[in-house]
Design an enzyme around this catalytic site. Sequence first.
Site, short mmCIF file in Angstrom:
data_model
loop_
_atom_site.label_atom_id
_atom_site.label_comp_id
_atom_site.label_asym_id
_atom_site.label_seq_id
_atom_site.Cartn_x
_atom_site.Cartn_y
_atom_site.Cartn_z
N GLU A 201 33.45 14.94 53.62
CA GLU A 201 32.22 15.36 52.95
C GLU A 201 32.23 15.09 51.44
O GLU A 201 32.19 16.01 50.61
CB GLU A 201 31.94 16.83 53.26
N GLU A 299 32.81 15.41 62.98
CA GLU A 299 32.81 16.87 62.90
C GLU A 299 31.43 17.46 63.16
O GLU A 299 30.43 16.96 62.65
CB GLU A 299 33.27 17.34 61.51
#
Length: 448
Positions: A201, A299
Amino acid sequence: MSSSTNMNIYLTSKNTESRIKKIPDSELFVDTNSKLKTLRINKNHHKQSILGFGGAFTEASASIYDQLDSIKKNEIIEAYFGENGNKYNMGRTHINSCDFSLENYAHCDTEDNLLNDFSIERDKRMLIPFIKAAIKKSTSPIHLMASPWSPPAWMKTNNQMNHGGKLKKQYQDTWAEYYCKYIELYEKGGIPIWGISVQNEPEAVQTWDSCIYTGEEERDFIKNFLGPTLEKYNYLHKKLIIWDHNRDVMFERAKTVLSDPDASKYVWGTGFHWYNGDHFGEVQRVHDKFPDKELIFTEGCQEGGPHIESWDLGERYATSIINDLNRWTVAWIDWNLILDERGGPNHVGNFCSAPIIVDTKKQELLYQSSYYYLGHFSRFFDRGDKIIECENSTESLLALSAINKNNRVTSTIMNKEDKSVQFIYENGTDAKSLSIPPRSIITIVNKI
């Protein structure tokens, strides 16, 4: 319509006891109706080969696993990796700590360009035994990818692992070496590392472990530091994954990195998450622009606590898997394998759900709808099977089909409606009128 029975059907259905239950195909047969919408399988239209399905080994999950008795430990490993379970063959873990660790930690806390104090001793306590138990049980080799949430605090512009910050330029070469030391020590310990992502991220400043890269910074770090360092240590066969963040702007990130041949040559593919909306079209855009690179879902979980007994969980998972794999994604990796009754532990209180929740007070395993919905794919779509075209004229069903080397077709079909949906399942010259119950998912395995 054909009346012969040449399929095995498995059903999971809300408000019933059916959980990946093999049922007589006659249970779903309805009278022939030529006006029904059709799911038409095109066995000759092959797309990508499937790599597999799996979940994440986090320190949080490992700490729960470590506290269980041997019977419960074996049940978890069998449920996920065993022949009679979900048969996972993909995995993800974290380099240094993540939010689902018990605290911030790094493999080298000493400010030292040579990384002389680099160690994975902490991982050997709980995390590595958890991974090894899965490797031992798995029916096929587990492809394990490792992702960093943050470099050590001393490498960061904000001097901490949390709250974003950036990698200091003077430590770019040291950080590249860090990945390779991690791979080396894990593999010496008997855990093969299949791939790594550059950064988890990279556009999110989080209250937990995080580090920010622009697309240009990720591109330049790959081509000037990480790629050459992987080459130096003969690790170019490790799959290097970029982005590892949400779908919404994955195309822009992929374009920035993959349009540069000096960076692109090191990159295997683009990883993505689901946390800010579906944006499935962006997955297709990346494939269309860079068809020689792979796509991998790295994810996803339901945020905001454990959501015990929620049926929406499973439907969210299947919606993503079907849409992602129909758009050239080769593998789909869930987040934490197990969490406790709070949806933790998590060192900043970012509690989430997992397909198996462990009631630590009762030492009881609570299987969520997400576990079963995931199993409709991971149990029946094998590594090497090829996704094939499934023409879907229905308004309400979602479907995914694949074919194996023996020409056996497998299809998973989901109905999120609160009523049964009738349709024609057409596989070559064989067509049957079926009715899928409300809030249900079925997997059809055609007999050879």
